[in-house]
Write a protein that holds these residues in place. Structure first.
Motif, PDB file in Angstrom:
ATOM      1  N   LYS A 163      20.372  33.565   5.804  1.00  0.00           N
ATOM      2  CA  LYS A 163      21.394  32.233   5.776  1.00  0.00           C
ATOM      3  C   LYS A 163      22.756  32.572   5.239  1.00  0.00           C
ATOM      4  O   LYS A 163      23.945  32.306   5.770  1.00  0.00           O
ATOM      5  CB  LYS A 163      20.979  31.126   5.180  1.00  0.00           C
ATOM      6  CG  LYS A 163      21.220  29.765   5.644  1.00  0.00           C
ATOM      7  CD  LYS A 163      20.337  28.743   4.913  1.00  0.00           C
ATOM      8  CE  LYS A 163      21.212  27.693   4.442  1.00  0.00           C
ATOM      9  NZ  LYS A 163      21.528  27.559   3.158  1.00  0.00           N
ATOM     10  N   ASN A 164      22.841  33.028   4.119  1.00  0.00           N
ATOM     11  CA  ASN A 164      24.168  33.624   3.420  1.00  0.00           C
ATOM     12  C   ASN A 164      24.906  34.449   4.176  1.00  0.00           C
ATOM     13  O   ASN A 164      26.172  34.390   4.271  1.00  0.00           O
ATOM     14  CB  ASN A 164      23.817  34.022   1.915  1.00  0.00           C
ATOM     15  CG  ASN A 164      23.114  33.242   0.996  1.00  0.00           C
ATOM     16  OD1 ASN A 164      23.171  31.986   1.351  1.00  0.00           O
ATOM     17  ND2 ASN A 164      22.933  33.664  -0.167  1.00  0.00           N
TER      18      ASN A 164
ATOM     19  N   LYS B  74      16.843  33.466   2.522  1.00  0.00           N
ATOM     20  CA  LYS B  74      18.251  33.286   1.795  1.00  0.00           C
ATOM     21  C   LYS B  74      19.256  33.934   2.181  1.00  0.00           C
ATOM     22  O   LYS B  74      20.390  33.542   2.566  1.00  0.00           O
ATOM     23  CB  LYS B  74      17.838  33.218   0.358  1.00  0.00           C
ATOM     24  CG  LYS B  74      19.215  33.049  -0.490  1.00  0.00           C
ATOM     25  CD  LYS B  74      18.943  33.319  -2.035  1.00  0.00           C
ATOM     26  CE  LYS B  74      19.171  34.719  -2.540  1.00  0.00           C
ATOM     27  NZ  LYS B  74      18.663  34.999  -3.915  1.00  0.00           N
ATOM     28  N   TRP B  75      18.923  35.397   2.217  1.00  0.00           N
ATOM     29  CA  TRP B  75      20.205  36.185   2.717  1.00  0.00           C
ATOM     30  C   TRP B  75      20.513  36.248   4.129  1.00  0.00           C
ATOM     31  O   TRP B  75      21.847  36.274   4.587  1.00  0.00           O
ATOM     32  CB  TRP B  75      19.997  37.575   2.415  1.00  0.00           C
ATOM     33  CG  TRP B  75      20.125  37.627   0.818  1.00  0.00           C
ATOM     34  CD1 TRP B  75      19.116  38.007  -0.232  1.00  0.00           C
ATOM     35  CD2 TRP B  75      21.459  37.510   0.186  1.00  0.00           C
ATOM     36  NE1 TRP B  75      19.708  38.195  -1.348  1.00  0.00           N
ATOM     37  CE2 TRP B  75      21.172  37.710  -1.189  1.00  0.00           C
ATOM     38  CE3 TRP B  75      22.639  37.495   0.409  1.00  0.00           C
ATOM     39  CZ2 TRP B  75      22.185  37.481  -2.408  1.00  0.00           C
ATOM     40  CZ3 TRP B  75      23.646  37.099  -0.499  1.00  0.00           C
ATOM     41  CH2 TRP B  75      23.252  37.257  -1.792  1.00  0.00           C
TER      42      TRP B  75
ATOM     43  N   GLU C  11      11.261  34.523   0.501  1.00  0.00           N
ATOM     44  CA  GLU C  11      12.223  33.541   0.314  1.00  0.00           C
ATOM     45  C   GLU C  11      13.688  34.305   0.206  1.00  0.00           C
ATOM     46  O   GLU C  11      14.686  33.996   0.648  1.00  0.00           O
ATOM     47  CB  GLU C  11      11.770  32.719  -1.026  1.00  0.00           C
ATOM     48  CG  GLU C  11      10.984  31.701  -0.920  1.00  0.00           C
ATOM     49  CD  GLU C  11      10.740  31.003  -2.185  1.00  0.00           C
ATOM     50  OE1 GLU C  11      11.366  31.538  -3.134  1.00  0.00           O
ATOM     51  OE2 GLU C  11       9.577  30.501  -2.285  1.00  0.00           O
TER      52      GLU C  11
ATOM     53  N   GLU D  26      19.310  41.844  -2.678  1.00  0.00           N
ATOM     54  CA  GLU D  26      19.016  40.871  -3.735  1.00  0.00           C
ATOM     55  C   GLU D  26      19.329  41.642  -5.097  1.00  0.00           C
ATOM     56  O   GLU D  26      19.808  41.003  -6.049  1.00  0.00           O
ATOM     57  CB  GLU D  26      17.613  40.446  -3.532  1.00  0.00           C
ATOM     58  CG  GLU D  26      17.013  39.608  -4.589  1.00  0.00           C
ATOM     59  CD  GLU D  26      17.507  38.238  -4.568  1.00  0.00           C
ATOM     60  OE1 GLU D  26      18.380  37.865  -3.777  1.00  0.00           O
ATOM     61  OE2 GLU D  26      17.260  37.457  -5.571  1.00  0.00           O
TER      62      GLU D  26
END
Ligand SMILES: [Zn+2]
Ligand SMILES: [Zn+2]
Length: 818
Positions: free
Chosen positions: A19-20, A16-17, A12, A701
């Protein structure tokens, strides 16, 4: 500092990263920027097969690790991504997918289907490159099949033509009878094949005969001469005499040819047009005629007489039967020989004569070699492949192909006077199959009727200008600021194509080498160490790997699997190991996070303990080693060093050695707790910085949770690479710290041997050494030793040892009383 999530879900986190990062735009190359130096990567545009395989993972991990490292070193990094769309494999895949033959529909319709299929495959592969976490600047994306790229390819053709480096001619060329197209030397592969050597009698005018050994009796009708070595005493006297070619029923002259090997067969050779490249040379040297026997589809033509219409294989059988019949076949024997085959379909190539377009490449051989030496190769020994290849080239590069899905050649022929009309630079992109020349009439005779060139350009003609295109050629006025590219990454299997064609085209077009360095990756082998293939059952697909382990762990497999340029096997154990490492790093950081809640990063502790200074010294050493390794593209060295330091020095030893200080400030004092906090904070930040190029997600993260509030970089990937603080490196401190760590390890072992739990208290520990300095070191760390090993009373005695010997330190003995 933010708080850690309850659960660790790397998959996950990664998505997430991914996309970010794209939303943050931190990987965009800034063309206008002058404040940072630029670093340009000549990312190879892959052929969109729809399958991003583990070999691609290896290649792209190298590129991305380098890109991220350079970005942290302060470079404005250009990491472009294109797609090399054209070519025969796509045509064939399209025919299979839509169950058609390309001749079933008009070329434009067929091309449409090819594009449709390629676009589908690009989507799949782009997703995989993103899933791997590559820091590509997606605003640079291009496809070689689009007219805006045709423009580059066609313009380069026109410029080379104007320089007199492109010509049309009828020459022997390598031909694949299955793909029905000319192929370049670089596309010919060499295989060892078992064949039969036929000993055939050629009659002389005096009634005697000479015997000739050949693997290709079906070429007898194309035999134009018979050759012997002038030094060969057996045959000297026959030179200049006539001899009858059986089957062809024709008389030819026996000639002297130095290159004939007296040891092959009988030492008498037939020269056919063409059995191999040696025949081509002999024809040129001795000005012999040529008789072409085989047509484009691999069938015998009318020159083969009664064998016309047969395939070469059928013809061989028939000829052998006829020779036997006529009692002209002396014997046969098995023979193993190297055969040139088509890179794509493995059909043995034929040498045919065809009118084709060529680029003059051999005249650049000396320049290619000189520039190859000037380029930095990672690893250095790969340079030799390029030099050997350049030396081996006999022919110029045949650039025309008899296919459909490719960049059109910007050429027309006047229907009336045959004048060749080449497009002007401002006409491109242009498809002569749909448009007449912009002048509207033939410059020679004024006719307005034209025949377009239907041959198309070799796919390598598209992809061998990427270094310039990435730099902004031809539209950006200052493209030369980004040229040559800083690095050209590639597999060693395509040095002779990609690296070579880039070099020769760049020298021809711009009189400049295309790249300053070449980064070579090896091949990925299957789980059993053999070549990875679906049929061998050792094949691993990337979706399988990504869905289980995400990207950071496989990326570590890629960087640590072997030295740069070497083949590496796919090993689930390696990925599992990397996965455990990442989990360990996560848990250690979360543990530290708990103890860093009240930590003020701006406050340096007054004093550091020996074990703190020991870790910081090691941290600087590992920083030096990792930096040096990455400077030299030694990704395996960098990965191993970071992992060793993190897992062993930091997690196994340091964390254990300071827990008491972190948990019990009331006993050990706030100052010592702060020293541990400072060391934890500094070291974790360093670890994730050093690891960021290799495993970009988990490091991001951790950075965002633990450090972003303080360090204020938008992302760890735009933070500045650490500079080494030499004053923290101290060999004495490291030696002393190693000793303390050794004692702690020994006590752990001792407890295990005595079946005590690790946290069991030791009533009294007595340490003995005859060395004064050792005693001092042990005393200095007494508190950390006692705190870590739960020692209630500790005594260090300067005397000859009693009790157990400390492993690796024969001078030190100890007695533990429980
Ligand atoms: Zn082929
Ligand atoms: Zn004309």
């Amino acid at each position: 500092m933010k708080s850690f999530p309850k659960k660790f879900n790397l998959l996950e986190i990664e998505e997430k990263w991914q996309k970010n990062w794209e939303e943050m735009g931190i990987y965009r190359f800034n063309r206008a920027e002058d404040s940072r130096p630029s670093f340009t990567i000549d990312t190879p545009p892959p052929y969109p097969s729809g399958n991003f395989h583990m070999g691609n993972v290896l290649n792209w991990t190298y590129i991305d690790a380098l890109a991220r490292y350079k970005r942290m070193r302060g470079y404005n990094v250009l990491f472009p991504q294109g797609w090399d769309c054209h070519g025969l494999p796509t045509e064939i895949k399209t025919e299979e997918t839509y169950k058609i033959k390309k001749t079933d529909l008009p070329p434009a319709e067929f091309v449409k289907l090819c594009k449709q299929l390629i676009n589908k495959y690009i989507t799949i592969m782009k997703k995989a490159i993103i899933r791997l976490g590559c820091s590509v600047d997606w605003t640079t994306e291009y496809k070689t099949m689009n007219p805006n790229y045709w423009k580059n390819t066609q313009l380069s053709f026109i410029q080379l033509h104007k320089k007199g480096l492109i010509y049309k001619g009828t020459h022997p060329i390598s031909w694949c009878t299955s793909c029905e197209t000319a192929i370049a030397d670089a596309e010919v592969e060499h295989e060892q094949k078992e064949g039969t050597l036929h000993y055939i009698k050629f009659k002389l005018e005096d009634g005697n005969h000479l015997t000739i050994a050949t693997t290709r009796p079906e070429l007898l009708p194309a035999c134009v001469t018979v050759a012997v070595n002038p030094q060969d005493e057996r045959y000297k006297r026959y030179i200049g005499k006539n001899i009858y070619v059986p089957i062809a029923d024709r008389q030819v002259k026996i000639i002297a040819e130095r290159t004939v090997d007296p040891k092959f067969g009988t030492g008498v050779l037939m020269i056919c047009t063409y059995g191999d490249k040696a025949d081509v040379k002999a024809v040129t040297t001795h000005k012999l005629p040529s008789i072409i026997l085989i047509d484009d589809k691999g069938k015998m033509n009318q020159n083969a007489g009664k064998y016309a219409g047969l395939t070469a294989k059928q013809a061989k059988k028939a000829v052998v039967a006829d020779l036997e019949q006529a009692d002209l076949l002396e014997k046969t024997e098995p023979h193993s020989q190297e055969v040139g085959t088509c890179w794509r379909c493995k059909t043995p190539i034929e040498i045919l004569e065809h009118e084709q377009w060529f680029m003059k490449t051999r005249i650049f051989t000396e320049q290619v070699k000189k520039n190859t030496h000037e380029v930095t190769w990672y690893p250095d020994n790969m340079k030799k492949r390029m030099i050997d290849w350049a030396n081996s080239l006999d022919w110029d590069w045949v650039i025309s192909r008899q296919r459909i899905f490719a960049t059109p050649m910007p050429i027309w022929y006047c229907t009336k006077c045959n004048e060749v009309i080449i497009a002007e630079p401002d006409w491109v992109p242009i498809d002569p199959r749909n448009e007449p020349p912009k002048t509207g009439k033939c410059p020679k005779c004024g006719s307005t009727k034209f025949t377009p060139e239907t041959d198309v350009l070799d796919t390598w003609f598209d992809s061998s200008i990427t270094c310039a295109v990435h730099a902004g050629w031809p539209d950006n006025k200052d493209w030369q600021k980004l040229f040559p590219a800083d690095v050209h990454p590639s597999g060693y299997d395509i040095i002779r194509t990609w690296a070579y064609y880039l070099m020769v085209r760049s020298l021809a077009l711009f009189d400049e080498k295309p790249y300053k360095s070449v980064l070579i990756n090896g091949m990925v082998l299957g789980t059993d160490g053999r070549k990875m293939s679906k049929s061998l059952g050792n094949f691993v697909s990337t979706p399988e790997v990504f869905s289980k382990y995400g990207a950071d762990a496989p990326r570590q497999w890629a960087t640590s699997g072997g030295a740069t340029g070497s083949d590496i096997p796919f090993r689930w154990e390696d990925i599992e190991y990397a996965w455990r490492f990442l989990r360990k790093l996560w848990n250690a950081s979360r543990f530290a996070g708990i103890h860093l809640k009240d930590y003020n990063p701006n406050q340096k502790p007054a004093k550091l303990e020996l074990i703190d200074r020991w870790l910081l010294s090691k941290m600087e050493q590992v920083t030096r080693k990792v930096t040096e390794a990455l400077e030299n593209c030694q990704f395996n060295v960098a990965t191993d060093e970071i992992r060793k330091f993190t897992w062993h020095s930091f997690c196994d030893n340091y964390l254990e050695a300071v827990k008491h200080r972190l948990y019990q400030p009331e006993t050990y004092g706030n100052e010592k707790r702060e020293a541990a906090q400072y060391t934890l904070y500094t070291t974790i930040y360093r670890i994730i910085q050093l690891l960021a190029p290799v495993s970009p997600h988990i490091t991001e993260e951790l950075y965002q949770i633990m450090f972003a509030d303080d360090k204020k970089h938008e992302s760890i990937h735009v933070s500045q690479w650490p500079t080494i603080q030499k004053e923290l490196i101290d060999d004495e401190t490291e030696k002393s710290g190693d000793l303390i760590v050794a004692v702690m390890g020994e006590i752990r072992r001792d407890k295990a041997e005595n079946q005590k739990p690790l946290n069991a208290p030791i009533q009294k520990l007595t340490l003995y050494s005859e060395d004064k300095e050792t005693v001092e070191v042990l005393c200095q760390a007494e508190e950390d030793l006692a705190g870590t090993c739960k020692i209630e009373k500790m005594e260090v005695i300067l005397a000859k040892g009693k009790g157990k010997e400390l492993q690796g330190y024969p001078d030190i003995h100890f007695i533990a009383e429980y």
